[in-house]
Design an enzyme around this catalytic site. Structure first.
Site, short mmCIF file in Angstrom:
data_model
loop_
_atom_site.label_atom_id
_atom_site.label_comp_id
_atom_site.label_asym_id
_atom_site.label_seq_id
_atom_site.Cartn_x
_atom_site.Cartn_y
_atom_site.Cartn_z
N ASP A 1 0.88 -1.16 0.00
CA ASP A 1 0.00 0.00 0.00
C ASP A 1 0.93 1.22 0.00
O ASP A 1 2.08 1.12 0.41
CB ASP A 1 -0.88 -0.05 1.26
N ASP B 1 -1.73 -1.12 5.99
CA ASP B 1 -1.96 -0.61 7.34
C ASP B 1 -3.16 -1.26 8.02
O ASP B 1 -3.51 -0.93 9.13
CB ASP B 1 -2.13 0.91 7.32
N ASP C 1 -7.08 -2.30 3.71
CA ASP C 1 -6.35 -3.39 3.05
C ASP C 1 -6.70 -4.74 3.65
O ASP C 1 -6.10 -5.76 3.33
CB ASP C 1 -4.82 -3.19 3.20
#
Length: 1158
Positions: free
Chosen positions: A482, A846, A850
């Site tokens: 990410d 995080d 996600d």
């Protein structure tokens, strides 16, 4: 009769192991069976006659128990169900019934016209029965009209937002009781089995049954000391195992089980305090102002709630939840996340609900295992099976050893038969071979490497809730990251704002507080979901920076909020933004005045925007503001208000790596009821206001880690919700895209009424505009290796590519490094698509949006402060990606260690088997204590400390193998076994060729012949072989530290070498007597035996080194070169040999020519 269970396609978080994120189309096959009385009695008789053996078989294979006792029947009549889940595992469950009161059906019929009546209208004799079964915590009920069992959540999955508002008046006592019978209690109940049941299940484990069989055999054979030792070790092992299992169950139950008192509203208007166990979907709950720990999933209907969702997401920043917009659309907790309160989350404060504005009002949507928390608990209790080659091969390898045992048994039977042994001896000795050839400690031994790795990871701040994944992390071939908060810093600084309108953009203003009074400044000050907790602003870091940069202050209503409502024309005020006082005098009091926020539509990743409705003092004017991704905001604005230079400005700012947000506004009719206004009504026909740029710095560790992965031939991919140009800039900053490499953008458009779907590849910098220049770029060698290239694609293009160009998808996935503007579901889908290409996928994020991708990946790492975030198998306390190479190194080390231990345990069995068969041939055997010394003091001690060596400092470009049945492993075992047999036969023949050799007494057999020369020489040499093999199979370079770093292992090796040399050269009379060793007086002979052991070591060591260098790979040349089984490797070769791919600046349609992989 075969039927499929209908898995309702709701957006509710599904708590089964078939997580909707991982397999949305999962279903189970269910077969119905009825008890047959005569079969049941026959099975009972057979169980008695077989001394319980039949019951053990039924325990191992429940399906056989069902087939033996029952007959197949339609589901409607079944007593027992045989369920095959989506992973192919079979389960047996019992159909339960519950009696419903007379007239309850009619009441349900009035309430719902959908499924309720069918649910329980089963067969009317004198009573009405509800038929259901429980599977992995979930309740499935019989629905007559569908002719199948459905999840009970099917009854409320069609609820619309309007239906939920209908429940605001509350349920009656009767309705509530009836629903509780259908839905069951609101409990996430993790069963904790009593010790006796656990003991029974543990002892019936095939591993312990084999141990029991072995111990019984040894006792009959008078191996009392050895049998007692193994018995004590097994008992200790069972006790530790029971303690650990029960402790784990209690920990999970304490985490999952939560009961509290909740205030609910009844349809009479009264409020009642009830236990959370009694909550049912449809109950209206009152949330107190100071919040509570929520015991169910609920949709927020009135008021606002500040919620800490770290238990679910690992994200520590509290989230503001706003009331659910009413409407006819179907409610789904996934799409309405910002209006849904999830079970297990901590509500910090609630405000603005009810008549007095105190607390908030919500309606229960899911209970028990159907909640988000139930989903996570379920994923821990029933994890997705890991389909890893190493684990599959280890089971197959035990079969190989079983075949070896069979040959050994036949050989020993023949040898003993010719020796005129008794039948009892024949049977016992032959079966004894099985206990030697198949090491019962093998499964336990190969997990020690993983346990050491888990401990080392924990010491470095990486927590693991799924140890088998450690070995899998050693095989990762692509890692997805990410961007925000993972590769880049979490906090953003405002870099500047630029107002824009029909006439173009104004000058860049570095500080928002320097903006002239107007809508842009008001928009920046008001368009957020920042809230106050004990006077301190809380919210998204980006929004906190934005509000801080304007200098405006936030005020929230106190008490019933009537004072502020009156100040702003009687509208219900959620918050007030007041301008800085020192500037009021300079600007004049009329120019800057306080603004009240009266409605908020929070940010959604899927929508890429948020909006607010504000009113001026006295309710004079009302404005709506919107903030979000520039592309999204511009698409919601009237075209004439968007500056002509919009695209070029956005491209410039984004390519500098800035995070760009756009703002827009529109005036609203102040007489509108803003509390019930719909989001779609607000977010359209806006007027463009301008852009705000924020600087998001790349974390210093990111570039180093990406470089480490790159050198190790591990592919890095960025998956972000941010703008594609910003993402490309960050990819360049952290080294995912090299300075000499080109970026090609993939643009795919979906099918519309006006146009066909198209696919186009364009080079960065808008460079190639004609077909001619495209050819020039190719001739320059863009594809010939002169330039490397990376593809970049946005979420919209990715969706169009999946829908209309599936044939191009694998090739695009193979070359794409940047995936931008990807929604949470798209991230999950991307991980799965990469897995289809046979990649082992790692994901680092995080934990908030996600979550799905982290759990779908083979190795998910969540950067979170929580000790163990349930969102992913691994959680790292460090807030940067430096944990990724560490995890991969530990995974490789653990995998290599597991291989070493596997080979060692196999060779230990083969050494002992060869020694015993050689001694059987000469009519003798090994003594009881000789077995004990080898198994306990040599092999077990070595196996425990062998796995202690840590991982190497560097990541090697080669990944370790995961196949136990590969040529190097089987070849190595075969050659070592041959050398072992040669060594033992040498020891025997050297002994028999001595002048002083005395032949065995041929009239007696086995242990009666002890002590003797043959046994002593073979035993001593085999003792050396156990130690030799421990050194030979322990691998160091390139994935582990060299052997000498494992100091304890090294010390034990020296001690054991010294012990064996001492036993051979000068054992002493007491030791000789106990171990039943023959007293050789010839020192030259003893030294010769030590020399044979040394030669054995040298040969095995050289062979292993040559095998490691790949000498056996030459045998593969004989069969010719084969294609890789991995699809991405085959595709990579195809693309490397395709100079014209990707075709630049050509509009491709779905029917265009494509390259074949095969």
């Amino acid at each position: 009769l075969n039927r499929s269970v209908v898995e309702p396609q709701s957006g509710l978080p599904s708590p089964s192991p078939r997580d909707p994120l991982l397999s949305p189309d999962s279903h189970m096959d269910v077969q119905g069976y009825k008890w047959v009385r005569w079969r049941v009695w026959l099975c009972r008789l057979a169980a008695v006659l077989s001394l319980g053996l039949l019951l053990i078989v039924f325990h191992w294979r429940p399906r056989l128990a069902v087939l033996a006792r029952c007959c197949s029947c339609p589901l409607a009549l079944a007593d027992i169900l045989l369920i095959r889940d989506s992973f192919g595992k079979q389960h047996v469950v019992e159909v339960l019934t519950e009696e419903m009161e007379e007239g309850s059906m009619d009441l349900l019929g009035e309430l719902e016209d959908t499924e309720w009546r069918d649910t329980v209208q089963l067969y009317k004799e004198e009573k009405t029965l509800l038929r259901y079964y429980l599977f992995e915590g979930l309740r499935y009920i019989w629905i007559d009209r569908k002719g199948t069992f459905c999840r009970v959540s099917v009854l409320n999955e069609d609820w619309t937002c309007k239906d939920l508002y209908g429940f605001q008046k509350g349920l009656s006592h009767l309705e509530q009781n009836l629903r509780k019978r259908v839905y069951g209690p609101n409990l996430i109940d993790v069963p904790v089995k009593p010790y006796m049941k656990l003991l029974f299940e543990e002892v019936l484990n095939p591993f312990y049954m084999f141990q029991l069989f072995s111990i019984t055999l040894w006792m009959i054979d008078h191996y009392f000391v050895y049998a007692i030792c193994i018995f004590i070790i097994s008992v200790l092992s069972i006790c530790i195992s029971l303690y650990e299992i029960r402790k784990q169950s209690i920990t999970i139950r304490n985490m999952a089980r939560f009961v509290t008192n909740v205030t609910v509203r009844r349809n009479s208007g009264a409020e009642q305090c009830v236990s959370s166990v009694d909550l049912v979907p449809g109950d209206c709950i009152i949330i107190p102002q100071d919040g509570l720990l929520l015991p169910c999933d609920a949709a927020l209907l009135d008021g606002e709630c500040l919620v800490n969702e770290s238990m679910l997401t690992g994200e520590s920043v509290p989230v503001l939840k706003t009331p659910l917009p009413a409407g006819e659309r179907t409610y789904s907790s996934e799409t309405e996340r910002r209006h849904t309160l999830f079970c297990g989350t901590q509500l910090i404060q609630a405000k603005g609900g009810g008549q007095e504005g105190s607390g908030a009002i919500a309606v229960v949507t899911s209970t028990g295992f159907f909640t988000a928390k139930g989903n996570l608990v379920s994923s821990i209790l029933y994890p997705q099976p890991t389909n890893f080659r190493f684990y599959r091969d280890s089971a197959k390898f035990l079969l190989v050893l079983s075949f070896v045992a069979m040959f050994g048994t036949i050989y020993s039977f023949v040898v003993l038969f010719t020796s005129n042994a008794t039948w009892l001896e024949l049977v016992i000795r032959s079966l004894d071979i099985v206990t030697i050839a198949v090491p019962p400690a093998l499964p336990a031994a190969i997990t020690t490497g993983t346990i050491y790795a888990q401990r080392r990871l924990k010491n470095q701040g990486v927590f693991c809730i799924s140890p088998p994944r450690i070995n899998i992390s050693g095989k990762v071939s692509v890692f997805c990251f990410d961007k925000t908060g993972t590769l880049t810093e979490d906090g953003l600084d405002v870099w500047g704002v630029m107002e824009g309108g029909p006439s173009g953009f104004s000058e860049l203003v570095p500080e928002p507080r320097l903006l002239p009074t107007g809508h842009m400044l008001s928009g920046l000050a008001c368009c957020h979901t920042v809230t106050l907790l004990r006077g301190q602003p809380l919210g998204d870091p980006l929004e906190l920076k934005m509000v801080e940069s304007t200098g405006w202050t936030l005020q929230e209503p106190e008490g019933d909020g009537k004072v502020l409502d009156a100040e702003f024309g009687g509208h219900r005020v959620l918050a007030v933004m007041r301008p800085p006082t020192q500037q009021l005098s300079a600007q004049g009091p009329s120019t800057r005045e306080a603004v009240a926020i009266v409605q908020r539509f929070p940010f959604s990743s899927a929508l890429q925007r948020m909006s607010v409705v504000t009113v001026a003092q006295g309710g004079r004017s009302a404005l709506a503001f919107i903030k979000g991704s520039p592309e999204m905001v511009a698409s919601l604005c009237r075209a004439e208000t968007v500056p002509a230079q919009f695209s070029s400005k956005l491209r410039n700012f984004s390519s500098e790596g800035l995070r760009v947000l756009a703002l827009a506004y529109k005036p609203l009719d102040r007489s509108t009821d803003f509390r019930s206004i719909e989001r779609g009504e607000v977010e359209k026909d806006m007027q463009f206001l301008g852009l705000m740029m924020m600087k998001n710095l790349v974390k210093p560790e990111s570039a180093k880690v990406i470089n480490v992965l790159r050198l190790a031939n591990l592919r890095s991919v960025m998956v972000t919700g941010d703008n594609i140009l910003t993402a490309v800039n960050v990819a360049k900053s952290c080294g995912m895209v090299g300075s000499d490499e080109k970026v090609i953008f993939v643009n795919a458009t979906p099918h519309t009424a006006q146009s066909m779907p198209t696919l186009r590849f364009t080079l960065e910098d808008g460079g190639t505009t004609t077909a001619q220049s495209s050819v020039e770029v190719i001739t320059q060698g863009l594809y010939q290796g002169g330039y490397g290239y990376h593809l970049a694609i946005s979420g919209k293009s990715y969706a169009a590519l999946c829908d209309h160009f599936p044939e191009y998808l694998p090739k695009v996935l193979l070359r794409t490094t940047v995936f931008a503007r990807m929604g949470p579901d798209q991230k999950t889908q991307l991980v799965k698509e990469l897995q289809k290409l046979n990649y082992r996928v790692g994901m680092c994020g995080d934990g908030a949006n996600d979550c799905g991708a982290l759990r779908a990946a083979d190795v998910g790492v969540s950067l979170s402060e929580a000790e163990a975030s349930v969102a992913s198998p691994f959680t790292s306390k460090t807030d940067n990606i430096s944990c990724v190479p560490l995890l991969i190194r530990e995974g490789r080390c653990s995998l290599v260690t597991s291989f070493s231990l596997f080979k060692y345990m196999a060779l230990y069995s083969l050494i002992q088997l060869c020694a015993v068969l050689i001694l059987y041939t000469v009519k003798t055997t090994m003594a009881d204590l000789q077995f004990l010394v080898c198994d306990i003091f040599v092999v077990t001690v070595l196996a425990i400390v062998m796995g202690r060596g840590g991982p190497s400092k560097e990541l090697d470009p080669r990944r370790p193998s995961a196949s136990l049945l590969a040529l190097p492993v089987l070849g190595s075992l075969f050659i070592h076994t041959c050398i072992i047999i040669l060594g033992q036969l040498s020891a025997l023949f050297i002994t028999t060729s001595q002048d002083w050799y005395i032949p065995l007494n041929s009239s007696v057999y086995g242990s009666s012949n002890l002590p003797n020369m043959e046994d002593t020489s073979v035993f001593l040499l085999s003792g050396f072989q156990y130690i030799i093999m421990a050194v030979v199979v322990t691998k160091g370079y390139p994935h582990k530290k060299p052997l000498y770093y494992n100091v304890i292992f090294l010390c034990i090796l020296f001690v054991l070498f010294a012990m064996m040399t001492w036993l051979m050269v000068y054992p002493g009379s007491i030791v000789r007597q106990y171990l039943q060793l023959y007293d050789f007086s010839d020192m030259n002979f003893k030294i010769l035996l030590v020399a044979v052991a040394a030669l054995n070591f040298l040969l095995c060591f050289v062979v292993e080194v040559l095998i490691d260098l790949g000498i056996l790979n030459y045998l593969r040349l004989l069969r010719g070169k084969r294609q890789s089984k991995k699809q991405y490797k085959r595709l990579n070769i195809v693309l490397s040999n395709s100079p014209s791919w990707p075709p630049l600046n050509q509009f491709l349609s779905p029917t265009s020519q494509v390259i074949s992989i095969s």
